[in-house]
Design an enzyme around this catalytic site. Structure first.
Site, mmCIF file in Angstrom:
data_model
loop_
_atom_site.group_PDB
_atom_site.id
_atom_site.type_symbol
_atom_site.label_atom_id
_atom_site.label_comp_id
_atom_site.label_asym_id
_atom_site.label_seq_id
_atom_site.Cartn_x
_atom_site.Cartn_y
_atom_site.Cartn_z
ATOM 1 N N TYR A 95 0.828 -1.224 0.000
ATOM 2 C CA TYR A 95 0.000 0.000 0.000
ATOM 3 C C TYR A 95 0.851 1.258 0.000
ATOM 4 C CZ TYR A 95 -4.181 -2.668 -0.020
ATOM 5 O OH TYR A 95 -5.169 -3.511 -0.444
ATOM 6 N N ARG B 17 1.603 1.859 -3.524
ATOM 7 C CA ARG B 17 0.463 2.424 -4.284
ATOM 8 C C ARG B 17 0.192 3.871 -3.879
ATOM 9 N NH1 ARG B 17 -4.142 -1.708 -3.920
ATOM 10 N NH2 ARG B 17 -5.216 -0.410 -5.467
ATOM 11 N N GLN C 141 -15.631 1.518 -7.162
ATOM 12 C CA GLN C 141 -14.804 0.436 -6.610
ATOM 13 C C GLN C 141 -13.399 0.968 -6.323
ATOM 14 O OE1 GLN C 141 -15.541 -3.540 -8.851
ATOM 15 N NE2 GLN C 141 -16.020 -1.915 -10.312
ATOM 16 N N HIS D 236 -15.072 0.102 -1.782
ATOM 17 C CA HIS D 236 -13.867 -0.595 -1.330
ATOM 18 C C HIS D 236 -12.968 0.286 -0.476
ATOM 19 C CE1 HIS D 236 -14.446 -3.236 -5.150
ATOM 20 N NE2 HIS D 236 -15.247 -3.600 -4.171
ATOM 21 N N GLY E 136 -15.701 1.548 -16.930
ATOM 22 C CA GLY E 136 -14.293 1.251 -16.621
ATOM 23 C C GLY E 136 -14.099 0.150 -15.608
ATOM 24 N N THR E 137 -14.922 -0.915 -15.744
ATOM 25 C CA THR E 137 -14.740 -2.052 -14.837
ATOM 26 C C THR E 137 -14.904 -3.358 -15.604
ATOM 27 O OG1 THR E 137 -15.626 -3.237 -12.894
ATOM 28 C CG2 THR E 137 -17.162 -1.799 -14.070
HETATM 29 C C1 BV8 Z 1 -16.639 -10.365 -0.258
HETATM 30 C C2 BV8 Z 1 -9.638 -2.612 -2.608
HETATM 31 C C3 BV8 Z 1 -17.651 -11.769 1.327
HETATM 32 C C4 BV8 Z 1 -8.302 -3.213 -2.336
HETATM 33 C C5 BV8 Z 1 -10.725 -4.258 -4.026
HETATM 34 C C6 BV8 Z 1 -13.073 -16.812 -4.692
HETATM 35 C C7 BV8 Z 1 -12.263 -16.748 -3.579
HETATM 36 C C8 BV8 Z 1 -12.305 -15.686 -2.670
HETATM 37 C C9 BV8 Z 1 -13.214 -14.654 -2.872
HETATM 38 C C10 BV8 Z 1 -14.016 -14.750 -3.991
HETATM 39 C C11 BV8 Z 1 -13.959 -15.788 -4.894
HETATM 40 N N1 BV8 Z 1 -14.876 -15.563 -5.871
HETATM 41 C C12 BV8 Z 1 -15.504 -14.388 -5.637
HETATM 42 C C13 BV8 Z 1 -15.007 -13.920 -4.475
HETATM 43 C C14 BV8 Z 1 -15.408 -12.711 -3.851
HETATM 44 C C15 BV8 Z 1 -14.340 -11.651 -4.118
HETATM 45 C C16 BV8 Z 1 -14.180 -11.450 -5.598
HETATM 46 O O1 BV8 Z 1 -15.042 -10.866 -6.237
HETATM 47 N N2 BV8 Z 1 -13.038 -11.901 -6.140
HETATM 48 C C17 BV8 Z 1 -12.804 -11.748 -7.575
HETATM 49 C C18 BV8 Z 1 -11.328 -11.509 -7.832
HETATM 50 C C19 BV8 Z 1 -13.321 -13.005 -8.274
HETATM 51 N N3 BV8 Z 1 -14.900 -10.466 -3.529
HETATM 52 C C20 BV8 Z 1 -14.572 -10.184 -2.273
HETATM 53 O O2 BV8 Z 1 -13.778 -10.801 -1.624
HETATM 54 C C21 BV8 Z 1 -15.321 -8.995 -1.696
HETATM 55 N N4 BV8 Z 1 -15.791 -9.348 -0.399
HETATM 56 O O3 BV8 Z 1 -17.095 -10.999 -1.161
HETATM 57 O O4 BV8 Z 1 -16.873 -10.612 1.052
HETATM 58 C C22 BV8 Z 1 -17.705 -11.841 2.795
HETATM 59 C C23 BV8 Z 1 -18.948 -11.680 3.413
HETATM 60 C C24 BV8 Z 1 -19.001 -11.807 4.783
HETATM 61 C C25 BV8 Z 1 -17.829 -12.032 5.536
HETATM 62 C C26 BV8 Z 1 -16.590 -12.149 4.893
HETATM 63 C C27 BV8 Z 1 -16.516 -12.050 3.510
HETATM 64 C C28 BV8 Z 1 -14.378 -7.816 -1.550
HETATM 65 C C29 BV8 Z 1 -13.938 -7.346 -2.918
HETATM 66 C C30 BV8 Z 1 -13.155 -6.044 -2.759
HETATM 67 C C31 BV8 Z 1 -11.711 -6.279 -3.056
HETATM 68 N N5 BV8 Z 1 -10.997 -4.997 -2.984
HETATM 69 N N6 BV8 Z 1 -10.096 -3.086 -3.906
HETATM 70 C C32 BV8 Z 1 -7.241 -2.611 -3.197
HETATM 71 O O5 BV8 Z 1 -7.549 -1.982 -4.238
HETATM 72 O O6 BV8 Z 1 -6.071 -2.769 -2.819
HETATM 73 S S1 BV8 Z 1 -11.227 -4.757 -5.562
HETATM 74 C C33 BV8 Z 1 -10.166 -4.158 -6.758
HETATM 75 O O7 BV8 Z 1 -10.675 -4.684 -7.984
HETATM 76 C C34 BV8 Z 1 -10.180 -2.678 -7.010
HETATM 77 O O8 BV8 Z 1 -11.043 -1.968 -6.156
HETATM 78 C C35 BV8 Z 1 -10.725 -2.579 -8.436
HETATM 79 O O9 BV8 Z 1 -11.360 -1.404 -8.705
HETATM 80 C C36 BV8 Z 1 -11.622 -3.712 -8.354
HETATM 81 C C37 BV8 Z 1 -12.400 -4.249 -9.457
HETATM 82 O O10 BV8 Z 1 -11.650 -4.255 -10.579
HETATM 83 P P1 BV8 Z 1 -12.051 -3.198 -11.702
HETATM 84 O O11 BV8 Z 1 -12.335 -1.884 -11.076
HETATM 85 O O12 BV8 Z 1 -13.094 -3.793 -12.540
HETATM 86 O O13 BV8 Z 1 -10.701 -3.065 -12.436
HETATM 87 P P2 BV8 Z 1 -10.128 -4.030 -13.556
HETATM 88 O O14 BV8 Z 1 -8.686 -3.718 -13.689
HETATM 89 O O15 BV8 Z 1 -10.577 -5.425 -13.292
HETATM 90 O O16 BV8 Z 1 -10.885 -3.563 -14.902
HETATM 91 C C38 BV8 Z 1 -10.628 -2.290 -15.427
HETATM 92 C C39 BV8 Z 1 -11.393 -2.206 -16.735
HETATM 93 O O17 BV8 Z 1 -11.194 -0.910 -17.261
HETATM 94 C C40 BV8 Z 1 -10.886 -3.198 -17.784
HETATM 95 O O18 BV8 Z 1 -12.002 -3.894 -18.295
HETATM 96 C C41 BV8 Z 1 -10.270 -2.306 -18.872
HETATM 97 O O19 BV8 Z 1 -10.554 -2.772 -20.171
HETATM 98 C C42 BV8 Z 1 -10.984 -0.996 -18.649
HETATM 99 N N7 BV8 Z 1 -10.234 0.202 -19.026
HETATM 100 C C43 BV8 Z 1 -8.884 0.385 -19.020
HETATM 101 N N8 BV8 Z 1 -8.603 1.640 -19.415
HETATM 102 C C44 BV8 Z 1 -9.801 2.260 -19.652
HETATM 103 C C45 BV8 Z 1 -10.833 1.341 -19.411
HETATM 104 N N9 BV8 Z 1 -12.134 1.646 -19.569
HETATM 105 C C46 BV8 Z 1 -12.429 2.900 -19.977
HETATM 106 N N10 BV8 Z 1 -11.498 3.849 -20.222
HETATM 107 C C47 BV8 Z 1 -10.185 3.567 -20.082
HETATM 108 N N11 BV8 Z 1 -9.272 4.521 -20.352
#
Ligand code: BV8
Ligand code: ZN
Length: 264
Positions: free
Chosen positions: A68, A71, A106, A124, A211-212
């Site tokens: 962190y 970042r 997010q 988040h 953007g997600t």
């Molecule tokens: C929860 C903070 C339950 C931290 C973030 C299997 C195992 C374990 C967990 C899970 C699992 N399957 C699902 C889960 C749940 C998990 C999850 O979703 N995992 C994913 C990886 C599958 N979720 C969680 O764990 C959440 N909590 O479920 O809790 C629970 C309930 C009770 C008790 C206990 C637990 C918590 C999720 C939060 C994680 N923290 N951030 C940090 O940042 O350090 S998430 C992190 O990813 C960022 O916040 C980021 O924003 C976020 C999502 O990603 P995106 O924003 O979509 O970014 P990404 O890079 O993916 O995409 C960007 C897009 O932009 C691309 O498509 C690209 O093409 C596009 N782009 C690029 N440039 C441009 C553009 N678009 C437009 N213009 C441009 N110029």
């Protein structure tokens, strides 16, 4: 009427607009995304989903703080871009028309606030807030490095820092360590944030996803919720997402270029 004009017509008719943003909205501020072209889900050969987790914090809080601190260092001089500005301007315009606007992000970089957005739900958390892991005391903090011990090249090596190197809670009689006030993978989101996001998704008549990659839950579920309540939906993203085929409108391109065009 072409797609842009159809969208503008939909936006003009809407009374309640909700927007979900992700890392792609900050890409043109030179903050790297996690997935998609030009991104990396790795930091010093660690999967971000592994380092940004309660497990990593319990095993090696120094490594998590090194991640962190890196970042914060990278984000500290970043400015909001045209995508953030277009969303802040849209919120202002809708307010003047006595309409409702809700932004769910997010992102943890707080650039929406810098651009002037007011009604923002940070799903988040914020990289510029830290909280005590013991007593929960929350505070703003923009120190880079977070403590002097982190004023050195980051290597991603395990167990490099001791507890004394980490930021300590200053609340009376508390000996807790301060952690980033962000939601880690495997951690629950704050109730008030989920509740606000659900409300904004259920009550809007237009839901924009910008953007997600729509891969992280529960953030990715809100578009479907809005749709199930009858809202029109639009995806604006650089490249195709898993949400595209559910959306009424899809625009591929850079958010900083597409949004000003769509919100005209
Ligand atoms: C929860 C903070 C339950 C931290 C973030 C299997 C195992 C374990 C967990 C899970 C699992 N399957 C699902 C889960 C749940 C998990 C999850 O979703 N995992 C994913 C990886 C599958 N979720 C969680 O764990 C959440 N909590 O479920 O809790 C629970 C309930 C009770 C008790 C206990 C637990 C918590 C999720 C939060 C994680 N923290 N951030 C940090 O940042 O350090 S998430 C992190 O990813 C960022 O916040 C980021 O924003 C976020 C999502 O990603 P995106 O924003 O979509 O970014 P990404 O890079 O993916 O995409 C960007 C897009 O932009 C691309 O498509 C690209 O093409 C596009 N782009 C690029 N440039 C441009 C553009 N678009 C437009 N213009 C441009 N110029
Ligand atoms: Zn404390």
């Amino acid at each position: 009427m072409d797609n842009v004009q159809r969208f503008r017509e939909q936006l003009r008719k809407s009374r309640y607009v909700t927007v979900l943003t992700g890392a792609g909205v900050s890409a043109e501020s030179n903050i790297p995304t996690f997935r998609g072209s030009g991104s990396s889900s790795l930091w010093k050969n660690h999967e971000v989903t592994q380092v940004a987790s309660p497990n990593a914090w319990n095993c090696d809080p120094g490594l998590v703080w090194e991640f962190y601190n890196y970042r914060r260092q990278m984000m500290q001089d970043k400015k909001f871009n045209m995508a953030h500005k277009a969303l802040a301007d849209l919120e202002k315009k809708l307010k003047e028309q006595q309409k409702t606007f809700s932004l769910i992000t997010q992102n943890i970089d707080d650039l929406h606030f810098d651009a002037g957005s007011k009604n923002v739900t940070r799903l988040h958390g914020s990289i510029w807030m830290i909280r005590c892991a013991k007593c929960g005391h929350l505070q703003k903090n923009r120190d880079v490095p977070i403590t002097p011990a982190f004023d050195q090249e980051c290597t991603g090596e395990a167990n490099r820092y001791t507890v004394d190197d980490l930021p300590q809670c200053q609340q009376q009689n508390c000996t807790g360590i301060l952690r980033p006030h962000v939601v880690w993978f495997g951690e629950a989101l704050r109730k008030q944030d989920i509740n606000q996001a659900v409300l904004s998704s259920q009550n809007c008549d237009l839901f924009l996803v910008i953007g997600t990659s729509c891969l992280v839950q529960p953030a990715a579920s809100f578009m479907q919720l809005a749709k199930s309540e009858g809202a029109k939906t639009a995806v604006i993203n650089l490249e195709e997402t898993v949400a595209d085929h559910h959306a009424d409108f899809v625009f591929h391109g850079k958010a900083g270029e597409v949004l000003p065009e769509l919100f005209q």
